[in-house]
Structures are given as C-alpha cells and as structure tokens.
Design a protein around this motif. Structure first.
Motif, PDB file in Angstrom:
ATOM      1  N   SER A  90     -61.427  30.196  -2.575  1.00  0.00           N
ATOM      2  CA  SER A  90     -60.346  29.238  -2.321  1.00  0.00           C
ATOM      3  C   SER A  90     -59.543  29.726  -1.123  1.00  0.00           C
ATOM      4  CB  SER A  90     -59.448  29.091  -3.549  1.00  0.00           C
ATOM      5  OG  SER A  90     -58.826  30.308  -3.875  1.00  0.00           O
ATOM      6  N   TYR A  91     -59.104  28.772  -0.291  1.00  0.00           N
ATOM      7  CA  TYR A  91     -58.399  29.086   0.952  1.00  0.00           C
ATOM      8  C   TYR A  91     -57.054  28.375   0.970  1.00  0.00           C
ATOM      9  CZ  TYR A  91     -63.109  30.518   2.264  1.00  0.00           C
ATOM     10  OH  TYR A  91     -64.349  31.099   2.283  1.00  0.00           O
ATOM     11  N   GLU A  92     -56.044  29.088   1.430  1.00  0.00           N
ATOM     12  CA  GLU A  92     -54.696  28.534   1.542  1.00  0.00           C
ATOM     13  C   GLU A  92     -54.129  28.877   2.911  1.00  0.00           C
ATOM     14  OE1 GLU A  92     -50.241  29.053  -0.433  1.00  0.00           O
ATOM     15  OE2 GLU A  92     -51.998  29.941  -1.392  1.00  0.00           O
ATOM     16  N   TYR A  93     -53.798  27.848   3.687  1.00  0.00           N
ATOM     17  CA  TYR A  93     -53.194  28.034   5.008  1.00  0.00           C
ATOM     18  C   TYR A  93     -51.689  28.146   4.804  1.00  0.00           C
ATOM     19  CZ  TYR A  93     -57.726  26.648   6.948  1.00  0.00           C
ATOM     20  OH  TYR A  93     -59.052  26.582   7.274  1.00  0.00           O
ATOM     21  N   THR A  94     -51.183  29.366   4.829  1.00  0.00           N
ATOM     22  CA  THR A  94     -49.800  29.589   4.442  1.00  0.00           C
ATOM     23  C   THR A  94     -48.796  29.030   5.442  1.00  0.00           C
ATOM     24  OG1 THR A  94     -49.847  31.780   5.510  1.00  0.00           O
ATOM     25  CG2 THR A  94     -50.439  31.666   3.172  1.00  0.00           C
ATOM     26  N   ASP A  95     -49.231  28.746   6.671  1.00  0.00           N
ATOM     27  CA  ASP A  95     -48.325  28.182   7.672  1.00  0.00           C
ATOM     28  C   ASP A  95     -48.212  26.669   7.560  1.00  0.00           C
ATOM     29  OD1 ASP A  95     -47.759  30.648   9.380  1.00  0.00           O
ATOM     30  OD2 ASP A  95     -49.945  30.622   9.335  1.00  0.00           O
ATOM     31  N   TYR A  96     -48.999  26.063   6.676  1.00  0.00           N
ATOM     32  CA  TYR A  96     -48.976  24.613   6.490  1.00  0.00           C
ATOM     33  C   TYR A  96     -48.651  24.314   5.027  1.00  0.00           C
ATOM     34  CZ  TYR A  96     -51.361  24.336  11.001  1.00  0.00           C
ATOM     35  OH  TYR A  96     -51.690  24.457  12.321  1.00  0.00           O
ATOM     36  N   GLU A  97     -47.882  23.289   4.817  1.00  0.00           N
ATOM     37  CA  GLU A  97     -47.517  22.914   3.455  1.00  0.00           C
ATOM     38  C   GLU A  97     -48.653  22.113   2.816  1.00  0.00           C
ATOM     39  OE1 GLU A  97     -43.874  20.651   1.078  1.00  0.00           O
ATOM     40  OE2 GLU A  97     -43.898  20.779   3.261  1.00  0.00           O
ATOM     41  N   ASP A  98     -49.027  22.519   1.620  1.00  0.00           N
ATOM     42  CA  ASP A  98     -50.046  21.820   0.816  1.00  0.00           C
ATOM     43  C   ASP A  98     -51.415  21.761   1.490  1.00  0.00           C
ATOM     44  OD1 ASP A  98     -48.124  21.340  -1.132  1.00  0.00           O
ATOM     45  OD2 ASP A  98     -47.530  19.432  -0.208  1.00  0.00           O
ATOM     46  N   LEU A  99     -51.731  22.738   2.334  1.00  0.00           N
ATOM     47  CA  LEU A  99     -53.059  22.794   2.948  1.00  0.00           C
ATOM     48  C   LEU A  99     -53.848  23.916   2.269  1.00  0.00           C
ATOM     49  CD1 LEU A  99     -55.116  21.787   4.929  1.00  0.00           C
ATOM     50  CD2 LEU A  99     -54.050  23.150   6.725  1.00  0.00           C
ATOM     51  N   ARG A 131     -65.676  23.564   4.341  1.00  0.00           N
ATOM     52  CA  ARG A 131     -65.722  24.687   5.272  1.00  0.00           C
ATOM     53  C   ARG A 131     -64.302  25.104   5.664  1.00  0.00           C
ATOM     54  NH1 ARG A 131     -70.142  21.868   9.290  1.00  0.00           N
ATOM     55  NH2 ARG A 131     -72.008  22.205   7.990  1.00  0.00           N
ATOM     56  N   MET A 132     -64.132  26.385   5.925  1.00  0.00           N
ATOM     57  CA  MET A 132     -62.860  26.861   6.438  1.00  0.00           C
ATOM     58  C   MET A 132     -62.836  26.678   7.953  1.00  0.00           C
ATOM     59  SD  MET A 132     -60.785  30.424   5.875  1.00  0.00           S
ATOM     60  CE  MET A 132     -61.946  31.454   6.713  1.00  0.00           C
ATOM     61  N   VAL A 133     -61.915  25.881   8.429  1.00  0.00           N
ATOM     62  CA  VAL A 133     -61.804  25.565   9.852  1.00  0.00           C
ATOM     63  C   VAL A 133     -60.721  26.437  10.467  1.00  0.00           C
ATOM     64  CG1 VAL A 133     -61.410  23.753  11.548  1.00  0.00           C
ATOM     65  CG2 VAL A 133     -62.563  23.208   9.388  1.00  0.00           C
ATOM     66  N   LEU A 134     -61.048  27.079  11.595  1.00  0.00           N
ATOM     67  CA  LEU A 134     -60.100  27.950  12.280  1.00  0.00           C
ATOM     68  C   LEU A 134     -60.181  27.709  13.786  1.00  0.00           C
ATOM     69  CD1 LEU A 134     -60.675  31.346  10.409  1.00  0.00           C
ATOM     70  CD2 LEU A 134     -58.741  29.779  10.141  1.00  0.00           C
ATOM     71  N   PRO A 135     -59.089  27.965  14.509  1.00  0.00           N
ATOM     72  CA  PRO A 135     -59.122  27.805  15.975  1.00  0.00           C
ATOM     73  C   PRO A 135     -59.748  29.017  16.653  1.00  0.00           C
ATOM     74  CG  PRO A 135     -56.927  28.440  15.262  1.00  0.00           C
ATOM     75  CD  PRO A 135     -57.740  28.272  14.011  1.00  0.00           C
ATOM     76  N   THR A 136     -60.353  28.789  17.791  1.00  0.00           N
ATOM     77  CA  THR A 136     -60.938  29.875  18.582  1.00  0.00           C
ATOM     78  C   THR A 136     -59.884  30.482  19.507  1.00  0.00           C
ATOM     79  OG1 THR A 136     -61.649  28.298  20.274  1.00  0.00           O
ATOM     80  CG2 THR A 136     -63.219  28.825  18.536  1.00  0.00           C
ATOM     81  N   ASP A 137     -60.168  31.705  19.958  1.00  0.00           N
ATOM     82  CA  ASP A 137     -59.350  32.419  20.952  1.00  0.00           C
ATOM     83  C   ASP A 137     -57.915  32.649  20.498  1.00  0.00           C
ATOM     84  OD1 ASP A 137     -61.480  32.509  22.837  1.00  0.00           O
ATOM     85  OD2 ASP A 137     -61.065  30.428  23.363  1.00  0.00           O
TER      86      ASP A 137
END
Length: 227
Positions: free
Chosen positions: A107-116, A141-147
């Motif tokens: 499970s993944y939680e994007y802590t900088d975004y609410e309810d993501l 899938r877990m999506v992340l930005p490059t660079d």
C-alpha cells in the motif's frame, strides 16, 4: 527489467545504481587480479623449485604479503564508503511516499497530498492483458516524477517484507514498528519492476512492485485526477 540470457545487472536508472555498478566492476577487477596472481604462483610452485627455504623466509616477502592486502582493502573501502554515504544521504526531498507491506500486497500513501493513497495487488495470470508480464504486473502502479529526489518511508503492518527495485539500486527492509527511509531519483522515464525480497510467507512471490516514472507535468496531472 531483465531479459532472457542477460549477463550482469539491469540497466541503471538512478545515480545510486550507476555507482553500485561501477563499484561492482572495480571490485571484480581486483578479484580477477588477485586470482591471476595466486594461480601464477601455484603454477610456479608446481613447475619450478619456488618453494625453497631460503626463498620463503626473506623479509622482503613478508613485507609484500603484509602491505599488499592492506593496500587492496583500502582500494575497496574508499569507493565502498563513498557509495554507502551516497545511498544514505537525503537532501531536501520534494516528495514523500509511505510504503507499507502487507500479507501479501503493498500500500502506498503520498503524504504531501490529501487522500492520495491506494493498495497495489498483483494481477493474476487469468486477468493479464497482451504484453503484460506474469507475476510482475499490478492493478495500481506507483507513479513518481523523474529527475526529482523522492523520499520513501518503508514499514510493515504484519511480518518482515523487503521493498526492492533492482534497476534503481533499492532494497529496503519493511519491519513492523520501524520506519526505514531511502532516497529515490530516476534519470529517465519508464516502467520499472521489483519484488519483495524477504521470505514473508506462503504468497511471498506474489507481491510485485511496479514504478511508473513520468515527467513532472504528467505526474501532476495524475495526482490531480486521483486526489
């Protein structure tokens, strides 16, 4: 991702993995030189009278077999320490993702975004589409930005897991009650696969990891659509 009959590591996707590959090649060359020297000495011992009392007790030989191993250890330790500090260094991460291991999914939680936040389960063989990889595809899938530097916080809800993505040079234990962190930064977009590297139970081999690394503008569009 690995391909059939591949020799060596997967292509590096992060600066950390590039350093790990360079260190591997550096150490492998030292091992090759040591093995060649030992084999040469053994051949001399078998073919000549190298093993002689007045040859083996000289002070010069004692100095060589004392100083040479010390120099070899220094040649291995210096790049090793550099790589270790590089892996542990976290400089102003622009995004933090919390990863939790479960039996048997992530499970993944994007802590900088609410309810993501979302769970990521492996897609069974019966539900795979054409071109998808068996035992490696997931529904989310877990999506992340490059660079951009991304901080991964890794823990577990039940038993020991290990969050590992070989092409990024990442392998972090997920321990119940403990929060481990690691830095992730990709230099190119794409799909990158990993798996749990800790024997965590009956379905250990059925909790893969899929990272979809995209440019920042695509990541912002994706996060906005889910938030």
């Amino acid at each position: 991702m690995a391909y059939p009959l591949q020799l060596g590591f997967q292509d590096a996707t992060s600066p950390v993995m590039e350093e790990l590959i360079h260190f591997h090649d550096h150490t492998l060359m030292i091992i090759f030189l040591i093995s060649s020297l030992v084999l040469y000495i053994i051949l001399l011992m078998l073919t000549t009278k190298l093993v002689h009392t007045n040859m083996m007790n000289v002070q010069e030989m004692e100095m060589i077999w004392t100083i040479l191993p010390a120099a070899i250890l220094i040649l291995i330790a210096l790049p090793s320490l550099h790589t270790l500090y590089m892996m542990d260094e976290i400089n102003n991460p622009l995004l933090t993702v919390k990863t939790m291991g479960h039996q048997w999914f992530w499970s993944y939680e994007y802590t900088d975004y609410e309810d993501l936040a979302f769970d990521s389960y492996m897609i069974t063989a019966n539900d795979l589409k054409f071109g998808e990889l068996r035992l490696l595809e997931v529904d989310n899938r877990m999506v992340l930005p490059t660079d951009l530097p991304v901080r991964m916080l890794v823990s577990s809800e039940d038993v020991l897991h290990s969050w590992a993505v070989p092409s990024l040079g990442l392998k972090t234990d997920a321990i119940p009650g403990r929060l481990n962190q690691v830095t992730l930064m990709s230099t190119r977009p794409g799909l990158f696969y990993g798996q749990c590297s800790e024997i965590c139970g009956a379905n250990h081999s059925f909790m893969p990891i899929v990272l979809e690394l995209v440019p920042l503008k695509h990541f912002e569009s994706w996060s906005t659509s889910l938030a």
